[in-house]
Design a protein around this motif. Structure first.
Motif, short mmCIF file in Angstrom:
data_model
loop_
_atom_site.label_atom_id
_atom_site.label_comp_id
_atom_site.label_asym_id
_atom_site.label_seq_id
_atom_site.Cartn_x
_atom_site.Cartn_y
_atom_site.Cartn_z
N ALA A 76 1.29 -1.11 0.04
CA ALA A 76 -0.15 0.16 0.30
C ALA A 76 0.87 0.92 -0.34
CB ALA A 76 -1.01 -0.13 1.35
N SER A 77 2.43 1.64 0.63
CA SER A 77 3.05 1.85 0.52
C SER A 77 3.68 2.80 -0.26
CB SER A 77 4.01 2.31 1.93
OG SER A 77 3.10 2.38 3.06
N GLU A 78 4.20 1.40 -1.12
CA GLU A 78 4.26 1.49 -2.77
C GLU A 78 3.08 2.65 -3.20
OE1 GLU A 78 6.74 -1.89 -4.16
OE2 GLU A 78 7.26 -1.72 -2.11
N PHE A 79 2.77 1.57 -3.44
CA PHE A 79 0.74 1.83 -4.40
C PHE A 79 0.67 3.54 -4.05
CE2 PHE A 79 -3.89 1.10 -5.23
CZ PHE A 79 -3.40 1.08 -6.85
N ALA A 80 0.75 4.13 -2.95
CA ALA A 80 0.17 5.42 -2.19
C ALA A 80 1.78 6.81 -3.46
CB ALA A 80 0.52 5.48 -0.74
N ARG A 81 3.01 6.03 -3.24
CA ARG A 81 4.15 6.82 -3.53
C ARG A 81 3.34 6.29 -5.37
NH1 ARG A 81 7.10 4.42 -0.09
NH2 ARG A 81 7.54 2.86 -1.03
N PHE A 82 3.29 5.99 -5.59
CA PHE A 82 3.17 5.62 -7.13
C PHE A 82 1.81 6.98 -7.98
CE2 PHE A 82 -0.19 4.48 -10.39
CZ PHE A 82 0.84 4.01 -11.51
#
Length: 200
Positions: A76-82
């Motif tokens: 979720a953290s990586e997706f939010a950054r994307f």
């Protein structure tokens, strides 16, 4: 001062022990699956007594729940950054596919399937609402944003669309072993989802 330091030192040791057990359990699950995993082997690899495993995790299923929560938070953290970058619906879905397939590569197919099996199990130790899962929350919010911007048909239900898409990704990964076939199916899954969502 000493009275305050001791509890924090104990808590740090407790967390280190829990992390060692989790790491040893992950390695054992990768080898043998959850059902075949040996608690004694996990405890020995973690350097703890048999009972210490159960002090930290009431069951093997609880190990998988902890792992699922950690990995879902990381994805979720990586997706939010994307999502902070410039993107459209197709690249958003592609990015999510990449994150999920990356998890499968890191864990291997056996452990990945074990986590999904527990996630959808009617005997799952903790029942969650969909809002407890940050990845689906982010995808729902992104579809709602795209709908608000006129990119997605106004009658699209963001929750069901997000759920069906993720179920499709999980289905491809758990039932198709051939890499080329999987890549083709995942590409078609994204393009079909986009066509179904977009305003015509």
């Amino acid at each position: 001062m000493t009275a305050q330091a001791n509890p924090s030192a104990r808590e740090a040791r407790r967390l280190q022990t829990r992390q060692r057990i989790l790491g040893a359990a992950i390695a054992e699950f990768k080898r043998s699956g959850m059902a075949g995993a040996d608690i004694n082997a996990i405890a020995a690899a973690a350097g703890v007594a048999h009972g210490t495993f159960y002090f930290h995790f009431p069951s093997k299923e609880h190990v998988l729940l902890e792992l699922e929560r950690r990995e879902e938070s990381r994805i979720a953290s990586e997706f939010a950054r994307f999502l902070q970058q410039r993107h459209d619906l197709a690249t958003t879905l592609d990015a999510l596919v990449d994150l999920v397939t990356g998890l499968e590569r890191r864990f291997g197919p056996l452990l990945f399937k074990e986590i999904l099996a527990l996630h959808f199990s009617p005997t799952r130790p903790h029942k969650d609402e969909w809002t407890d899962h940050p990845v689906i929350v982010l995808l729902v919010a992104e579809i709602e944003r795209a709908r608000g911007d006129g990119e997605v048909h106004p009658e699209v239900d963001a929750f069901y669309s997000a759920t069906f898409f993720l179920l499709g990704v999980y289905g491809v990964l758990t039932t198709t072993e051939n890499t080329g076939t999987r890549d083709t199916m995942l590409h078609k899954l994204v393009s079909t989802a986009v066509r179904g969502l977009e305003v015509r």
